[in-house]
Design a protein around this motif. Sequence first.
Motif, mmCIF file in Angstrom:
data_model
loop_
_atom_site.group_PDB
_atom_site.id
_atom_site.type_symbol
_atom_site.label_atom_id
_atom_site.label_comp_id
_atom_site.label_asym_id
_atom_site.label_seq_id
_atom_site.Cartn_x
_atom_site.Cartn_y
_atom_site.Cartn_z
ATOM 1 N N LYS A 173 0.801 -1.224 0.000
ATOM 2 C CA LYS A 173 0.000 0.000 0.000
ATOM 3 C C LYS A 173 0.834 1.275 0.000
ATOM 4 N N VAL A 174 2.151 1.151 -0.172
ATOM 5 C CA VAL A 174 3.003 2.332 -0.322
ATOM 6 C C VAL A 174 3.410 2.415 -1.786
ATOM 7 N N SER A 175 3.020 3.493 -2.453
ATOM 8 C CA SER A 175 3.172 3.563 -3.906
ATOM 9 C C SER A 175 4.503 4.159 -4.338
ATOM 10 N N TRP A 176 5.281 4.722 -3.407
ATOM 11 C CA TRP A 176 6.563 5.282 -3.793
ATOM 12 C C TRP A 176 7.689 4.408 -3.236
ATOM 13 N N PRO A 177 8.859 4.442 -3.901
ATOM 14 C CA PRO A 177 9.953 3.550 -3.491
ATOM 15 C C PRO A 177 10.572 3.962 -2.160
ATOM 16 N N LEU A 178 10.769 2.981 -1.285
ATOM 17 C CA LEU A 178 11.433 3.198 0.000
ATOM 18 C C LEU A 178 12.810 2.559 -0.062
ATOM 19 N N PRO A 179 13.883 3.340 0.035
ATOM 20 C CA PRO A 179 15.222 2.756 -0.074
ATOM 21 C C PRO A 179 15.542 1.851 1.102
ATOM 22 N N GLU A 180 16.290 0.799 0.829
ATOM 23 C CA GLU A 180 16.740 -0.094 1.896
ATOM 24 C C GLU A 180 17.680 0.709 2.804
ATOM 25 N N PRO A 181 17.322 0.954 4.080
ATOM 26 C CA PRO A 181 18.033 1.934 4.912
ATOM 27 C C PRO A 181 19.525 1.678 5.070
ATOM 28 N N ARG A 182 19.918 0.447 5.377
ATOM 29 C CA ARG A 182 21.348 0.184 5.592
ATOM 30 C C ARG A 182 22.155 0.385 4.319
ATOM 31 N N ARG A 183 21.565 -0.017 3.195
ATOM 32 C CA ARG A 183 22.261 0.166 1.911
ATOM 33 C C ARG A 183 22.380 1.660 1.586
ATOM 34 N N LEU A 184 21.345 2.415 1.870
ATOM 35 C CA LEU A 184 21.385 3.857 1.614
ATOM 36 C C LEU A 184 22.500 4.516 2.427
ATOM 37 N N LEU A 185 22.515 4.268 3.724
ATOM 38 C CA LEU A 185 23.510 4.909 4.590
ATOM 39 C C LEU A 185 24.927 4.463 4.246
ATOM 40 N N ARG A 186 25.073 3.175 3.949
ATOM 41 C CA ARG A 186 26.402 2.686 3.601
ATOM 42 C C ARG A 186 26.902 3.317 2.301
ATOM 43 N N THR A 187 26.028 3.429 1.318
ATOM 44 C CA THR A 187 26.427 4.003 0.029
ATOM 45 C C THR A 187 26.776 5.471 0.170
ATOM 46 N N VAL A 188 25.955 6.227 0.907
ATOM 47 C CA VAL A 188 26.243 7.651 1.105
ATOM 48 C C VAL A 188 27.565 7.814 1.859
ATOM 49 N N ARG A 189 27.791 6.988 2.867
ATOM 50 C CA ARG A 189 29.035 7.074 3.651
ATOM 51 C C ARG A 189 30.253 6.778 2.766
ATOM 52 N N GLU A 190 30.126 5.814 1.876
ATOM 53 C CA GLU A 190 31.235 5.466 0.988
ATOM 54 C C GLU A 190 31.525 6.552 -0.040
ATOM 55 N N GLU A 191 30.502 7.262 -0.474
ATOM 56 C CA GLU A 191 30.648 8.222 -1.557
ATOM 57 C C GLU A 191 30.900 9.653 -1.087
ATOM 58 N N GLU A 192 30.478 9.981 0.133
ATOM 59 C CA GLU A 192 30.455 11.391 0.519
ATOM 60 C C GLU A 192 31.829 12.040 0.571
ATOM 61 N N GLY A 193 32.856 11.297 0.879
ATOM 62 C CA GLY A 193 34.198 11.870 0.929
ATOM 63 C C GLY A 193 34.766 12.236 -0.422
ATOM 64 N N LYS A 194 34.135 11.792 -1.490
ATOM 65 C CA LYS A 194 34.606 12.078 -2.851
ATOM 66 C C LYS A 194 34.032 13.382 -3.409
ATOM 67 N N PHE A 195 33.126 14.003 -2.661
ATOM 68 C CA PHE A 195 32.413 15.164 -3.186
ATOM 69 C C PHE A 195 32.403 16.295 -2.156
ATOM 70 N N ASP A 196 32.465 17.526 -2.655
ATOM 71 C CA ASP A 196 32.398 18.691 -1.778
ATOM 72 C C ASP A 196 30.970 18.946 -1.303
ATOM 73 N N ILE A 197 30.007 18.752 -2.218
ATOM 74 C CA ILE A 197 28.607 19.043 -1.914
ATOM 75 C C ILE A 197 27.790 17.766 -1.954
ATOM 76 N N LYS A 198 26.980 17.580 -0.924
ATOM 77 C CA LYS A 198 26.018 16.492 -0.876
ATOM 78 C C LYS A 198 24.632 17.129 -0.851
ATOM 79 N N HIS A 199 23.913 17.021 -1.961
ATOM 80 C CA HIS A 199 22.675 17.768 -2.151
ATOM 81 C C HIS A 199 21.494 16.801 -2.119
ATOM 82 N N PHE A 200 20.615 16.991 -1.140
ATOM 83 C CA PHE A 200 19.446 16.133 -0.965
ATOM 84 C C PHE A 200 18.191 16.878 -1.405
ATOM 85 N N LEU A 201 17.226 16.114 -1.935
ATOM 86 C CA LEU A 201 15.999 16.715 -2.451
ATOM 87 C C LEU A 201 14.801 16.289 -1.619
ATOM 88 N N LYS A 202 14.132 17.251 -1.035
ATOM 89 C CA LYS A 202 12.844 17.092 -0.369
ATOM 90 C C LYS A 202 12.948 16.372 0.978
#
Length: 352
Positions: free
Chosen positions: A35-64
């Motif tokens: 009954k949830v029509s929009w995609p919900l990211p797998e939380p651990r995978r989301l946090l792990r991916t952001v943690r792995e990538e964030e040091g490679k970029f100056d700006i981390k821009h989130f939407l909404k």
Amino acid sequence: MAKLVDKVKVITTVVEAGVPDEIELIRIPSLEVEKVSWPLPEPRRLLRTVREEEGKFDIKHFLKIDYPTSWGVLACRRGRILTVDNFPGIDYDHGDLFINSASLVYVFLSSKCLLRRFDGLISFSTISLATAERLGFRIRPREVIPLGVDTDMIKPDERLGAEVRERLGLDGPVALFVGRLSPVKGIRYLCRALEILDRAGLKLDVMVVGRGPEGYRLERLRTRVKNVRIYMLGFRPDPFGFYNAADFVLLPSLGEGCPNVVLEAFACAKPVVATAVGGVPDLVEPGRTGLLVRPKDVEGLASAISEMAEDPHLARKMGLNARRYAEEALRWPIILRRVLRFYEEVLSSGGP
């Protein structure tokens, strides 16, 4: 944007066609929630991916703030920016009590947990910037920056507009609605306003481009009115001929972010009759590029439509003002330069 900076990578749950080659994508698997029509990211995978990538970029821009991916800010240390279009359930009315209530709870809790973790905030509207401040966002920089529009591709075209008018048999003042026919778009109140105008004898052609659950209201109305003619045109991927065929554009929404309909109308030199919600008051200067009314104000909406329909010279003048404003302030290169300056300000501030 990808052509103005060294590197862009997007972490998302949905991959759509047409992404430029310069942008690298990382897709996060979604949870399957009934009954949830929009995609919900797998939380651990989301946090792990952001943690792995964030040091490679100056700006981390989130939407909404209401997008689950915004929780990825928990894995970031600095250069964290949030863009908000609105705060559903708080300053955005879905037109549905249950959805508004559920949105309010989620968005309020998300805001309390996440807003203080960002180093900068871009809002599509003055209204939502004020909401963020009420919810506890105290960090600077913060700025209202709207979406942009391609004024080279989307532009006035009298020949195209004349073709649409001839094909549909339009001969009077012409109004246009473009968008999903859902409760948030204020279809119920538009129908009541059109009924008032029909009883008053106003001759008006109304083109409706879009489909959705509220379409039945317009279908039912078109069988009852005599002076107002309603053309149900369905979804059109390229609506610009209809913009050019119209004298003005209608946007009677209960809630908005930065509506593309207003940007596209302005690019086509068309004024708008719209409700003062979301980013609309930041875009529309009453009496100069359009007319604004309060949401759900049926009498006010009918009066504004009548004023625009009965004075074609006023509509044309406001349309030219709208096009000029789009060229001077809303072209994508102008908007992107503002975003880049904002990035530089966030980096120079050093975060909280």
